[in-house]
Scaffold this motif. Structure first.
Motif, short mmCIF file in Angstrom:
data_model
loop_
_atom_site.label_atom_id
_atom_site.label_comp_id
_atom_site.label_asym_id
_atom_site.label_seq_id
_atom_site.Cartn_x
_atom_site.Cartn_y
_atom_site.Cartn_z
N SER A 272 5.39 -70.44 65.76
CA SER A 272 4.11 -70.59 66.45
C SER A 272 4.16 -71.81 67.35
O SER A 272 5.05 -72.66 67.23
CB SER A 272 2.96 -70.73 65.45
OG SER A 272 3.12 -71.90 64.69
N ARG B 232 -8.03 -61.19 68.60
CA ARG B 232 -8.86 -62.39 68.78
C ARG B 232 -9.15 -63.08 67.45
O ARG B 232 -9.17 -64.30 67.37
CB ARG B 232 -10.15 -62.04 69.50
CG ARG B 232 -9.91 -61.81 71.00
CD ARG B 232 -11.18 -61.51 71.70
NE ARG B 232 -11.50 -60.11 71.33
CZ ARG B 232 -12.60 -59.50 71.68
NH1 ARG B 232 -13.51 -60.10 72.37
NH2 ARG B 232 -12.80 -58.24 71.33
N ALA B 233 -9.39 -62.28 66.41
CA ALA B 233 -9.65 -62.87 65.09
C ALA B 233 -8.40 -63.60 64.58
O ALA B 233 -8.50 -64.70 64.02
CB ALA B 233 -10.06 -61.78 64.11
N ALA B 234 -7.23 -63.01 64.77
CA ALA B 234 -5.99 -63.64 64.33
C ALA B 234 -5.71 -64.91 65.13
O ALA B 234 -5.14 -65.88 64.61
CB ALA B 234 -4.83 -62.67 64.45
N LYS B 235 -6.13 -64.93 66.38
CA LYS B 235 -5.92 -66.12 67.21
C LYS B 235 -6.80 -67.27 66.73
O LYS B 235 -6.34 -68.40 66.64
CB LYS B 235 -6.24 -65.80 68.66
CG LYS B 235 -6.08 -66.99 69.57
CD LYS B 235 -6.51 -66.67 70.98
CE LYS B 235 -6.45 -67.92 71.84
NZ LYS B 235 -7.10 -67.72 73.12
N SER B 236 -8.04 -66.97 66.39
CA SER B 236 -8.95 -68.04 66.00
C SER B 236 -8.75 -68.49 64.56
O SER B 236 -8.84 -69.69 64.27
CB SER B 236 -10.39 -67.63 66.23
OG SER B 236 -10.73 -66.54 65.40
N ASN B 237 -8.48 -67.55 63.64
CA ASN B 237 -8.32 -67.93 62.24
C ASN B 237 -7.50 -66.85 61.52
O ASN B 237 -8.04 -65.91 60.95
CB ASN B 237 -9.69 -68.09 61.58
CG ASN B 237 -9.60 -68.81 60.26
OD1 ASN B 237 -8.53 -68.95 59.68
ND2 ASN B 237 -10.75 -69.28 59.79
N GLU B 238 -6.18 -67.02 61.55
CA GLU B 238 -5.28 -66.02 60.98
C GLU B 238 -5.45 -65.83 59.47
O GLU B 238 -5.47 -64.68 59.00
CB GLU B 238 -3.83 -66.35 61.32
CG GLU B 238 -2.88 -65.24 60.98
CD GLU B 238 -1.50 -65.47 61.56
OE1 GLU B 238 -0.55 -64.87 61.03
OE2 GLU B 238 -1.37 -66.23 62.53
N PRO B 239 -5.61 -66.89 58.68
CA PRO B 239 -5.82 -66.67 57.23
C PRO B 239 -7.08 -65.86 56.93
O PRO B 239 -7.09 -65.03 56.02
CB PRO B 239 -5.92 -68.09 56.66
CG PRO B 239 -5.22 -68.95 57.64
CD PRO B 239 -5.44 -68.31 58.98
N ARG B 240 -8.13 -66.07 57.70
CA ARG B 240 -9.36 -65.31 57.48
C ARG B 240 -9.15 -63.84 57.83
O ARG B 240 -9.63 -62.95 57.13
CB ARG B 240 -10.50 -65.89 58.29
CG ARG B 240 -11.82 -65.18 58.03
CD ARG B 240 -12.94 -65.77 58.82
NE ARG B 240 -13.32 -67.04 58.22
CZ ARG B 240 -14.23 -67.84 58.72
NH1 ARG B 240 -14.85 -67.51 59.84
NH2 ARG B 240 -14.53 -68.97 58.13
N ALA B 241 -8.43 -63.56 58.93
CA ALA B 241 -8.15 -62.17 59.31
C ALA B 241 -7.32 -61.49 58.22
O ALA B 241 -7.54 -60.32 57.90
CB ALA B 241 -7.43 -62.11 60.64
N ARG B 242 -6.39 -62.24 57.63
CA ARG B 242 -5.58 -61.70 56.54
C ARG B 242 -6.44 -61.43 55.30
O ARG B 242 -6.28 -60.43 54.62
CB ARG B 242 -4.45 -62.67 56.22
CG ARG B 242 -3.25 -62.01 55.60
CD ARG B 242 -2.08 -62.98 55.39
NE ARG B 242 -1.60 -63.56 56.63
CZ ARG B 242 -1.65 -64.86 56.93
NH1 ARG B 242 -2.14 -65.73 56.07
NH2 ARG B 242 -1.19 -65.31 58.08
#
Length: 133
Positions: free
Chosen positions: A10, A89-99
């Motif tokens: 990253s 967009r969700a993974a860009k802003s907060n990847e752990p939350r998207a997971r």
């Protein structure tokens, strides 16, 4: 394969590894004898991407490129507004939350990487070159 390796990093490392892969493929491409080897790429004729030769008219070739880019813009806009775009967009802003919500950001990012690479490759294949006189 390049995307699967590159997406494991990253930030600046992602940029550097994709640049390294691009340079390796570039030097592989210019060293092949089929494409001119050390003498450089031969681009004296218009692109014959897909087995079809384009019209000899520069105007029709440019119009074809404008149509292709317009199509890319429409498809890209629809991708951004779709569920796929929302997950990216969700993974860009907060990847752990998207997971945590249940999405696999790696798969979506890999798909976006492949779409971007394919679009860039197709744009390069469609680029109108001038005929040598």
């Amino acid at each position: 394969m390049i995307g699967a390796i590159s997406l494991r990093t990253s930030g600046v490392y992602f940029i550097m590894i994709t640049l390294a892969f691009a340079q390796m493929l570039y030097y592989l491409g210019i060293s092949l004898e089929t494409y001119g080897g050390d003498n450089g790429l031969r681009l004296a004729a218009r692109s014959r991407f897909g087995g079809r030769s384009t019209s000899p008219s520069p105007r029709s070739s440019t119009t074809s490129c404008w149509r292709s880019s317009s199509c890319f813009l429409v498809v890209g806009r629809r991708l951004v507004e779709s569920r796929f775009g929302m997950v990216i967009r969700a993974a860009k802003s907060n990847e752990p939350r998207a997971r945590a919500v249940g999405f696999s950001p790696f798969r979506y990012k890999l798909t976006a990487f492949v779409i971007a690479g394919s679009t860039g490759g197709l744009a390069g294949a469609r680029w109108p070159t001038r005929r040598s006189t």
